[in-house]
Scaffold this motif. Sequence first.
Motif, mmCIF file in Angstrom:
data_model
loop_
_atom_site.group_PDB
_atom_site.id
_atom_site.type_symbol
_atom_site.label_atom_id
_atom_site.label_comp_id
_atom_site.label_asym_id
_atom_site.label_seq_id
_atom_site.Cartn_x
_atom_site.Cartn_y
_atom_site.Cartn_z
ATOM 1 N N GLY A 27 0.819 -1.215 0.000
ATOM 2 C CA GLY A 27 0.000 0.000 0.000
ATOM 3 C C GLY A 27 0.845 1.254 0.000
ATOM 4 N N VAL A 28 1.932 1.234 0.803
ATOM 5 C CA VAL A 28 2.839 2.390 0.853
ATOM 6 C C VAL A 28 3.509 2.601 -0.503
ATOM 7 N N GLN A 29 3.944 1.500 -1.119
ATOM 8 C CA GLN A 29 4.594 1.599 -2.427
ATOM 9 C C GLN A 29 3.624 2.100 -3.490
ATOM 10 N N ALA A 30 2.377 1.600 -3.438
ATOM 11 C CA ALA A 30 1.375 2.033 -4.418
ATOM 12 C C ALA A 30 1.055 3.514 -4.267
ATOM 13 N N ALA A 31 1.142 4.015 -3.021
ATOM 14 C CA ALA A 31 0.868 5.430 -2.779
ATOM 15 C C ALA A 31 2.062 6.320 -3.082
ATOM 16 N N GLY A 32 3.198 5.699 -3.439
ATOM 17 C CA GLY A 32 4.386 6.480 -3.761
ATOM 18 C C GLY A 32 5.084 7.074 -2.550
ATOM 19 N N LEU A 33 4.908 6.455 -1.363
ATOM 20 C CA LEU A 33 5.512 6.962 -0.134
ATOM 21 C C LEU A 33 6.858 6.293 0.113
ATOM 22 N N PRO A 34 7.743 6.919 0.894
ATOM 23 C CA PRO A 34 9.039 6.306 1.210
ATOM 24 C C PRO A 34 8.863 5.009 1.991
ATOM 25 N N HIS A 35 9.847 4.115 1.852
ATOM 26 C CA HIS A 35 9.767 2.812 2.527
ATOM 27 C C HIS A 35 9.780 2.958 4.044
ATOM 28 N N ALA A 36 10.368 4.039 4.565
ATOM 29 C CA ALA A 36 10.434 4.238 6.016
ATOM 30 C C ALA A 36 9.051 4.327 6.647
#
Length: 366
Positions: free
Chosen positions: A247-256
């Motif tokens: 979900g974080v990757q799909a939203a384009g957010l940093p891995h942290a």
Amino acid sequence: MLARLRSLTARWTAAVPVAAVVLLVLTWGRDLPGVLVAVVTLVLAGAVLSAVHHAEVVAHRVGEPFGSLVLAVAVTIIEVALIVTLMADGGDKSSTLARDTVFAAVMITCNGILGLCLLVGSLRHGLAVFNPEGTGAALATVATLATLSLVLPTFTTTKPGPEFSTAQLTFAALASLLLYGLFVATQTMRHRDYFLPITRQGEVITSDDHAEAPTSRTATVSLGLLGLALVGVVGLAKGVSPTIESGVQAAGLPHAVVGVVIALLVLLPETIAALRAARRDRVQTSLNLALGSAMASIGLTIPAVALASLWLSGPLVLGLGATHMVLLALTVVVASLTVVPGRATPLQGGVHLVIFAAYLELAVTP
């Protein structure tokens, strides 16, 4: 009617931890489909509430500050085991895992939980009152541990990059254990009264008179179920982490951001327990939980990863970047000013929550 309600509460708080551990065993290491993720999330939420219930039973039996210490140490020990497991599986990409997790725990506890409890306590009771001697000692220990373990590696020169040499890491691990052990001895023996809730007049509250303490048998059973619930919370949080990561990757957010979300899930039991204490005007108990969790996270994680580094391959990056060091310094300064008077208004709670919001914002947009 009241007896029946208590019976129903006892049943579900006993069943959910067992169900969480069973579900953890069945799903560990597997890719979870969407429906199963929903089931795991539901059981995870139940395990959090169950952990809070059993922690309060144990706390009522053993009294403060032992009650808050039990929950903080139990959560941290399981969290440390999870960190070491992930580091063993992750290789080089997990080199910053310990640093990110510990720093997230410090920011969540020292700004998020602390700020919420001060805000709730002061809004509900006019002022949030606590003992500055005990709270100040806890804050000083957290600040020292965080600086020795997370700031100094950025400036040492024996090894390139924000890493400790073997000798430096050994010193940091031993210092962390020594300081944490010394604090626990101070909190539970020599100066226990510094960490007990106080009245508006500054008198120490030694016990809660509104309810009869549970029996030793009940407290022992709750302690065992608390352990099961926390294993379920941390393990199931790890189980849903791939979904969170996707979900974080799909939203384009940093891995942290993944680490922040998992840390928030793991610290939910302490957050709810601290807020309940603040609502009862036991703000000192809330601060014991918040600062004790931050201290345990550093004091137990650093020695554990130092020991694990003997057989784990790859670097161990502990040093913070410039932005996070500024946030840590701001947290220590503001928390010191909050602690000194021994009482706080909604303003102090709001200031800590703004710092926590800044940390979350910078995690999303570094």
